[in-house]
Enzyme design. Structure first.
Site, PDB file in Angstrom:
ATOM      1  N   ASP A 189     -10.939  -6.669  -1.386  1.00  0.00           N
ATOM      2  CA  ASP A 189      -9.947  -5.469  -0.749  1.00  0.00           C
ATOM      3  C   ASP A 189      -9.909  -7.263   0.531  1.00  0.00           C
ATOM      4  O   ASP A 189     -10.384  -8.295  -0.154  1.00  0.00           O
ATOM      5  CB  ASP A 189     -10.801  -4.915   0.378  1.00  0.00           C
ATOM      6  CG  ASP A 189      -9.618  -3.828   0.729  1.00  0.00           C
ATOM      7  OD1 ASP A 189      -8.705  -4.183   0.983  1.00  0.00           O
ATOM      8  OD2 ASP A 189     -10.668  -3.017   1.108  1.00  0.00           O
ATOM      9  N   LYS A 225      -8.579   1.229  -6.682  1.00  0.00           N
ATOM     10  CA  LYS A 225      -9.733   0.804  -5.449  1.00  0.00           C
ATOM     11  C   LYS A 225     -10.284   2.192  -4.654  1.00  0.00           C
ATOM     12  O   LYS A 225      -9.727   3.240  -5.871  1.00  0.00           O
ATOM     13  CB  LYS A 225      -8.940   0.170  -4.412  1.00  0.00           C
ATOM     14  CG  LYS A 225      -7.577   0.764  -3.547  1.00  0.00           C
ATOM     15  CD  LYS A 225      -6.592   0.259  -2.368  1.00  0.00           C
ATOM     16  CE  LYS A 225      -6.129   1.278  -2.037  1.00  0.00           C
ATOM     17  NZ  LYS A 225      -4.573   0.867  -1.499  1.00  0.00           N
ATOM     18  N   HIS A 226     -11.388   1.756  -4.233  1.00  0.00           N
ATOM     19  CA  HIS A 226     -12.251   0.179  -4.123  1.00  0.00           C
ATOM     20  C   HIS A 226     -13.341   0.330  -4.343  1.00  0.00           C
ATOM     21  O   HIS A 226     -13.923   1.066  -4.476  1.00  0.00           O
ATOM     22  CB  HIS A 226     -12.218   0.029  -2.477  1.00  0.00           C
ATOM     23  CG  HIS A 226     -11.443   0.721  -1.787  1.00  0.00           C
ATOM     24  ND1 HIS A 226     -10.443   2.022  -2.082  1.00  0.00           N
ATOM     25  CD2 HIS A 226     -10.735   0.007  -0.864  1.00  0.00           C
ATOM     26  CE1 HIS A 226      -9.339   2.273  -0.707  1.00  0.00           C
ATOM     27  NE2 HIS A 226      -9.552   0.544  -0.511  1.00  0.00           N
ATOM     28  N   HIS A 244     -12.931  -1.592   7.615  1.00  0.00           N
ATOM     29  CA  HIS A 244     -12.120  -2.524   8.595  1.00  0.00           C
ATOM     30  C   HIS A 244     -13.455  -2.634   8.993  1.00  0.00           C
ATOM     31  O   HIS A 244     -12.548  -3.974  10.379  1.00  0.00           O
ATOM     32  CB  HIS A 244     -11.026  -1.648   8.588  1.00  0.00           C
ATOM     33  CG  HIS A 244     -10.164  -0.943   7.172  1.00  0.00           C
ATOM     34  ND1 HIS A 244     -10.375  -0.275   6.877  1.00  0.00           N
ATOM     35  CD2 HIS A 244      -9.606  -2.425   7.327  1.00  0.00           C
ATOM     36  CE1 HIS A 244      -9.361  -0.265   5.655  1.00  0.00           C
ATOM     37  NE2 HIS A 244      -8.355  -1.027   6.174  1.00  0.00           N
ATOM     38  N   ASP A 252       0.862  -1.794   0.466  1.00  0.00           N
ATOM     39  CA  ASP A 252       0.373   0.388  -0.198  1.00  0.00           C
ATOM     40  C   ASP A 252       0.492   0.984  -0.503  1.00  0.00           C
ATOM     41  O   ASP A 252       0.986   1.730   0.822  1.00  0.00           O
ATOM     42  CB  ASP A 252      -1.131  -0.046   1.089  1.00  0.00           C
ATOM     43  CG  ASP A 252      -1.929  -0.417   1.859  1.00  0.00           C
ATOM     44  OD1 ASP A 252      -2.989  -0.477   0.182  1.00  0.00           O
ATOM     45  OD2 ASP A 252      -3.216  -1.315   2.043  1.00  0.00           O
ATOM     46  N   ARG A 255      -6.316   9.843   1.215  1.00  0.00           N
ATOM     47  CA  ARG A 255      -5.994   9.049   0.495  1.00  0.00           C
ATOM     48  C   ARG A 255      -6.412   9.408  -1.286  1.00  0.00           C
ATOM     49  O   ARG A 255      -6.663   8.681  -2.544  1.00  0.00           O
ATOM     50  CB  ARG A 255      -6.507   7.700   1.058  1.00  0.00           C
ATOM     51  CG  ARG A 255      -5.967   7.264   2.232  1.00  0.00           C
ATOM     52  CD  ARG A 255      -6.889   5.890   2.324  1.00  0.00           C
ATOM     53  NE  ARG A 255      -6.995   4.967   2.383  1.00  0.00           N
ATOM     54  CZ  ARG A 255      -7.628   4.068   2.010  1.00  0.00           C
ATOM     55  NH1 ARG A 255      -8.270   3.789   2.687  1.00  0.00           N
ATOM     56  NH2 ARG A 255      -6.898   2.678   0.750  1.00  0.00           N
TER      57      ARG A 255
END
Length: 552
Positions: A271, A186-187, A199, A88, A156
């Site tokens: 993911d 992503k995502h 998460h 990452d 991000r």
């Protein structure tokens, strides 16, 4: 696909056992520096790749040794396809950050809004990671910041404008490719409009196909057109598209939309299937089987630390792979699906130069002068003065007061949060402060432990004005940074000192709506060290300009 590659891959697959074929479709993470365990996964479970972090190797020499050992292990197998060695390294998240050039991250690049700079910066990311033997960067993050309160995307992303995000995501893909690595947007189909962190739980986005087509999917289409190699799924439920299945497990999303409507022919990677969005709702093997059936080519279990806290993550990895094998053996999952996914995976590995391991590690290829210059330029061009109601910027004189709004203990938590954090010994505020000292600025620092006394309305503390307050933020999985506490400090400071307060944001500008009375706000759109230094240099330069422009 070249016919020679297809013929070679087809021959290989015909001679592979079911266990060998299934193992190649898994990308695993592991805890710490347990390289022997990683090697055993290659030998015994035939895994096709690894998700690697700073925890697995925290120096460049260790990283190159690790990737070399894993590459060697892979070539001992009958199917000698190289491993996918993914990291990452996306700017805001990163590995070996003390030793590599991360740049300021995507939100800052979006603020700078130079496609040439975005491509250059991602070329740097690719070159340096490639030098260490990694061959895949799990980026660019192609999500649109539709929800400013999103807890996990933020810096991000390239921003909140659809077309801008699309253009910069495509430029990033081009840069990563010229840097020698494969890329992964992503995502999919978009994590930017969620108010939750996947998460922790399974987010839901109530958008129709038409809304998605006109917004979230646009950057992904742009990366597809730019030749992106992989697309990573998001563990997000889109009930208006598929009310039963999150994107990772949805044929409608992965096959009907991504493959057929958008024409993506590369690899679909999930993911991490260890994230609580999956684990709280599906059994490990069941989730992997359903993801492959839905159209995923690679199943990633990278978040080993979640299950490691509970114990037994290694058993879960083995059980998941064996569960997929059993599903094929009993007819629950068609072997044709495995073969089709494996054909795509092996073809990419045999075709792309990125999968040739570098013959040696060149220390000077990391953090070179050229790379540092590009990062500094990106950071400098990103800085914006978003409010200047009282004309306080640029500062008119030395002798101001400086405070950091973030609790120093928070940065220690950030450093200790797995191997995708800043991994830098200094918080952005400390880098900023040290650069001011280096530049000869005269200021007085009020430590965090004294802020309560300073901001009390009845306090008799006397300080030099203006008061410069630095805010910062780090979006990391499972970690709530102290944004609310920082905002409270800013509001109390404005209540007491009025227009004499200047906020320097080493973070996104999404906090600005909390400060309607604040007069002056300067934003770097990044908490990276290069952005902290660039912002401090701007402040110091402003002081010099103000001083030289004053009448004699």
């Amino acid at each position: 696909m070249p016919q020679d590659t297809l013929k070679h891959v087809s021959t290989l697959i015909r001679h592979m056992s079911l266990a060998e074929k299934v193992g190649q479709l898994f990308v695993l993470g592991y805890s710490g520096k347990d390289t022997d365990y990683a090697k055993s996964l290659v030998r015994e479970l035939h895994v096709g790749g690894f998700y690697l972090t700073h925890d697995n190797a925290d120096t460049p020499e260790e990283a190159y040794k690790l990737t070399s050992q894993l590459d060697y292990e892979a070539h001992l197998r009958a199917c000698d396809a190289p491993l996918l060695l993914a990291v990452d390294q996306e700017g805001a998240w990163g590995v070996l950050v003390e030793h590599t050039t991360t740049g300021p991250g995507n939100l800052a690049l979006g603020s700078a809004d130079s496609l040439a700079l975005t491509e250059k910066m991602h070329r740097v990311l690719g070159r340096e990671i490639r030098t260490l033997g990694f061959n895949c960067i799990l980026g660019p993050c192609s999500d649109i910041n539709s929800n400013p309160n999103n807890p996990i995307i933020g810096v991000r992303s390239f921003g909140e404008e659809t077309e801008k995000v699309a253009a910069h995501a495509a430029a990033a893909v081009k840069g990563l490719h010229s840097g020698g690595v494969v890329s992964s947007a992503k995502h999919f189909p978009g994590h930017g409009d969620t108010g939750e962190d996947s998460h922790r739980l399974l987010p839901s986005v109530d958008k129709s196909w038409d809304q998605l087509r006109r917004s979230d999917l646009v950057p992904f289409q742009s990366t597809i057109d730019a030749g992106v190699d992989l697309i990573m799924t998001g563990h997000i439920l889109y009930p208006k598209i598929d009310p039963q299945n999150p994107a990772t497990l949805s044929k409608k999303i992965l096959q009907d939309i991504l493959r057929k409507k958008m024409g993506f022919k590369g690899l679909i990677i999930t993911d991490s299937m260890n994230m609580w969005a999956m684990r709280k709702n599906y059994a490990p093997a069941e989730a992997a089987v359903r993801a492959l059936e839905a159209g995923a080519d690679l199943v990633m279990l990278s978040e080993e630390h979640y299950e490691n806290q509970l114990g037994g993550y290694k058993d879960k990895q083995r059980e998941t792979i064996h569960g997929v094998i059993r599903a094929v053996e009993c007819g629950e999952l068609a072997e044709d699906i495995i073969d089709a996914a494996l054909t795509r995976v092996l073809s990419v590995k045999y075709e792309r130069e990125a999968f040739t391991h570098p013959a040696r590690f060149v220390r000077g290829s990391l953090q070179s002068g050229e790379h540092q210059h590009i990062a500094a330029e990106c950071a400098r061009e990103a800085i914006r003065v978003l409010r200047n109601r009282s004309g306080s910027w640029p500062l008119k004189q030395d002798g101001f007061t400086l405070i950091g709004a973030s609790n120093p203990q928070m940065h220690q938590l950030v450093i200790g949060t797995r191997g995708i954090g800043p991994n830098e010994p200094k918080a952005a505020y400390d880098v900023f402060k040290d650069e001011l000292y280096t530049r000869g600025c005269r200021f007085t620092e009020v430590g965090y432990e004294l802020l309560e006394t300073l901001l009390a309305q009845d306090s008799r503390c006397r300080i030099d004005l203006p008061l410069v307050i630095v805010t910062e933020d780090y979006p990391l999985p499972g970690l709530d940074y102290d944004g609310a506490a920082q905002a409270d400090i800013v509001r109390r400071a404005v209540d007491k000192f009025g227009d004499a307060v200047i906020v320097v944001a080493l973070r996104s500008d999404y906090e600005l709506g909390n400060f309607p009375e604040l007069a002056t706000y300067v934003c770097a759109y990044s908490s990276r060290a290069c952005s902290a230094r660039a912002t401090a240099q701007l402040l110091a330069q402003s002081l010099e300009i103000s001083a030289t422009s004053e009448p004699a």
